[in-house]
Design an enzyme around this catalytic site. Structure first.
Site, PDB file in Angstrom:
ATOM      1  N   HIS A  39      16.051 -11.296  26.513  1.00 27.14           N
ATOM      2  CA  HIS A  39      17.739 -11.174  25.610  1.00 27.14           C
ATOM      3  C   HIS A  39      18.507 -12.338  26.548  1.00 27.14           C
ATOM      4  O   HIS A  39      19.093 -12.711  26.483  1.00 27.14           O
ATOM      5  CB  HIS A  39      18.056  -9.490  26.459  1.00 27.14           C
ATOM      6  CG  HIS A  39      18.556  -8.873  25.363  1.00 27.14           C
ATOM      7  ND1 HIS A  39      17.497  -7.905  25.536  1.00 27.14           N
ATOM      8  CD2 HIS A  39      19.427  -8.434  24.328  1.00 27.14           C
ATOM      9  CE1 HIS A  39      17.530  -6.447  24.274  1.00 27.14           C
ATOM     10  NE2 HIS A  39      19.580  -7.187  23.841  1.00 27.14           N
ATOM     11  N   LYS A 104      17.603   4.462  25.338  1.00 27.13           N
ATOM     12  CA  LYS A 104      17.962   5.312  26.097  1.00 27.13           C
ATOM     13  C   LYS A 104      19.039   5.655  27.150  1.00 27.13           C
ATOM     14  O   LYS A 104      18.975   3.771  27.269  1.00 27.13           O
ATOM     15  CB  LYS A 104      16.661   6.332  26.194  1.00 27.13           C
ATOM     16  CG  LYS A 104      16.192   5.427  27.853  1.00 27.13           C
ATOM     17  CD  LYS A 104      14.611   6.724  28.150  1.00 27.13           C
ATOM     18  CE  LYS A 104      14.306   6.110  29.222  1.00 27.13           C
ATOM     19  NZ  LYS A 104      14.716   6.216  30.655  1.00 27.13           N
TER      20      LYS A 104
HETATM   21  S1  SF4 Z   1       9.620   9.995  30.227  1.00 23.54           S
HETATM   22 FE1  SF4 Z   1       9.765   8.746  32.248  1.00 23.54          FE
HETATM   23  S2  SF4 Z   1       8.166   6.747  32.763  1.00 23.54           S
HETATM   24 FE2  SF4 Z   1       8.709   7.778  30.483  1.00 23.54          FE
HETATM   25  S3  SF4 Z   1      10.396   6.479  30.178  1.00 23.54           S
HETATM   26 FE3  SF4 Z   1      11.519   8.195  31.072  1.00 23.54          FE
HETATM   27  S4  SF4 Z   1      11.311   8.132  33.168  1.00 23.54           S
HETATM   28 FE4  SF4 Z   1      10.339   6.291  32.109  1.00 23.54          FE
END
Ligand code: SF4
Lengths: 188, 279
Positions: A39, A104
């Site tokens: 980015h 996320k």
């Molecule tokens: S599950 Fe745990 S290690 Fe995997 S992206 Fe999410 S916070 Fe990070």
């Protein structure tokens, strides 16, 4: 949650306008990967008035730094990374025609406003479900910034990538609404 | 003196990191299954179902469950009657990490803090070493992802806030973390000691088996209360809203300075990976 919706990239305004938070979507077509470093480089190009290595019009960017592919596989585990690190760059990309982002975690107010203004959508992919999500990736090819390793820009061809609409064109936020619905805290 | 060879340690560390990244513990799977039954939010249920499916695929295809295969944290309990032959223990661990991350197709996530240049082999491992009685060598591999580690913190609280203040602090941390550490999470709490000791207690607490109770009845009660309060936050799986925000809360405590009250909260995502071996 209702019906599952199948969508095909590139996304048009109509596709995006029909989406509402909490909607489950199975996305197919071309999706580009990029994280912070990619980015930053794209922003430098934009500021210098130079063309981007990919045409982002109508496209979707997936915030992912995949694990290395095992022999014979297009990609290794490929779940989303936390999106807020891209918040400073996203409004500009949306202005230039980007339609969707996959990641996320919460986005900034600026990003949410830009989604309303330029008609875009932010999808959540399940964090930590990298093995499952990788199954939807049929092809992967590095198209820019190979030196960045897992952070290079890849062109993915995906089929039925499972996503949830988190921010829509109405400025709604699933993180806010969902927590409001289930919180038992009087002050929340 | 019991002798343990360098190569044996390298092999073990390498294998443990691959296993930890590809096979989620039965206790975690059980907890996610129960959570799925209890979750009221349809989106939350869907997410939990995805996590179970993801764990199945990872194990079956021997691929990491999450692409963030973590920094390599290693807990070592070394019996004082063990003698390592053929090289230095720490070197063996580093070599094991190098090999495991290469052979297991695990992502290398270690980089220089300023330039962000990747070290290329996921070393250095973070090693916590303890000397114990006996002639055994216990190695615990714990790949720790960045998303959940970033949401962790240590606070030097004012002693007068007492137990209620500690509990408020823990709940506040989880609330502020929101969707970032990939809920449902496991919350490790370290109370007491010093700044760094509290953090290590919190991390060590995360190694406990989900579903087990704290041997200290007072801490056990506190864990239950904290779990309820955290789940009342409504954050839910992935932060999309729901009943299950945490699968467990584990506390470790020790005495501290009369002037201090250190509290560390180490948040662990649902990819709660750790595997151990005793040599
Ligand atoms: S599950 Fe745990 S290690 Fe995997 S992206 Fe999410 S916070 Fe990070």
């Amino acid at each position: 949650m209702g019906e599952i919706l199948r969508l095909q990239t590139p996304l048009r305004d109509e596709d995006v306008e029909a989406l509402r938070i909490g909607q489950k979507v199975l996305l197919s077509g071309v999706v580009y990967t990029a994280r912070d470093a990619a980015h930053r480089r794209m922003m430098d190009l934009i500021e210098a008035g130079k063309p981007l290595p990919i045409d982002i019009k109508g496209q979707v960017i997936y915030y992912v730094g995949p694990a290395p592919a095992k022999p014979g596989r297009p990609i290794g585990s490929a779940g989303p990374t936390t999106s807020y690190r891209m918040d400073v760059y996203s409004p500009k990309l949306l202005e230039l025609g980007l339609k969707g982002m996959i990641g996320k975690g919460k986005r900034s107010k600026e990003v949410i406003d830009a989604l309303v203004r330029y008609k875009g959508v932010y999808f959540g992919a399940t964090g930590g479900a990298g093995a499952l999500l990788a199954r939807s990736v049929l092809e992967a090819e590095v198209v820019a910034y190979e030196d960045l390793g897992p952070e290079a820009i890849r062109r993915l061809v995906v089929r039925d990538l499972p996503l949830i609409v988190v921010n829509d064109v109405l400025g709604q936020d699933l993180y806010e609404e969902g927590v409001k619905r289930y919180s038992r805290q009087p002050q929340a | 003196m019991r002798e343990i060879g360098f190569e044996k340690i390298v092999e073990t560390v390498s294998r443990l990191f691959i296993e930890a990244n590809t096979e989620l513990g039965e206790d975690v799977l059980d907890a996610i299954r129960k959570a799925k039954d209890m979750e009221e939010s349809p989106t939350g249920k869907e997410v939990l179902a995805e996590l179970l499916e993801n764990a199945r695929i990872a194990k079956e295809e021997q691929v990491p469950m999450c692409q963030d295969t973590g920094l390599a944290v290693v807990f070592v309990e070394m019996g004082q009657d063990v003698h390592i032959v053929g090289g230095h223990l720490y070197e063996a661990i580093q070599e094991g990490v190098r090999r495991g991350y290469r052979d297991g197709y695990l992502r290398k996530s270690a980089c220089h803090p300023f330039t962000r240049a990747n070290t290329g082999d996921n070393t250095p491992a973070i090693i916590h070493m303890e000397l114990v009685p006996g002639d055994r060598l216990k190695i615990i591999a714990m790949p720790k992802g960045g998303g959940s580690e970033n949401m962790s913190a240590v606070a030097m609280l004012t002693p007068s806030v007492g137990k209620p203040g500690i509990m408020d602090y823990v709940v506040k941390r989880v609330k502020e973390a929101g969707s970032n550490p990939c809920p449902p999470v496991i919350v490790g709490v370290g109370i007491g000691g010093t700044l760094e000791k509290a953090a290590i207690l919190a991390k060590r607490a995360l190694l406990r088996r989900l579903g087990s109770s704290n041997p200290d009845p007072e801490l056990d009660q506190m864990e239950r209360e904290l779990l309820e309060r955290i789940n009342d936050l409504g954050i839910g799986p992935q932060g999309y809203g729901g009943r299950i925000t945490a699968l467990g809360v584990f506390i470790e405590m020790m005495p501290c300075h009369i002037a201090s009250l250190p509290v560390a909260v180490n948040i662990q995502c649902h990819a709660a990976r750790h595997k151990e071996a005793v040599l």
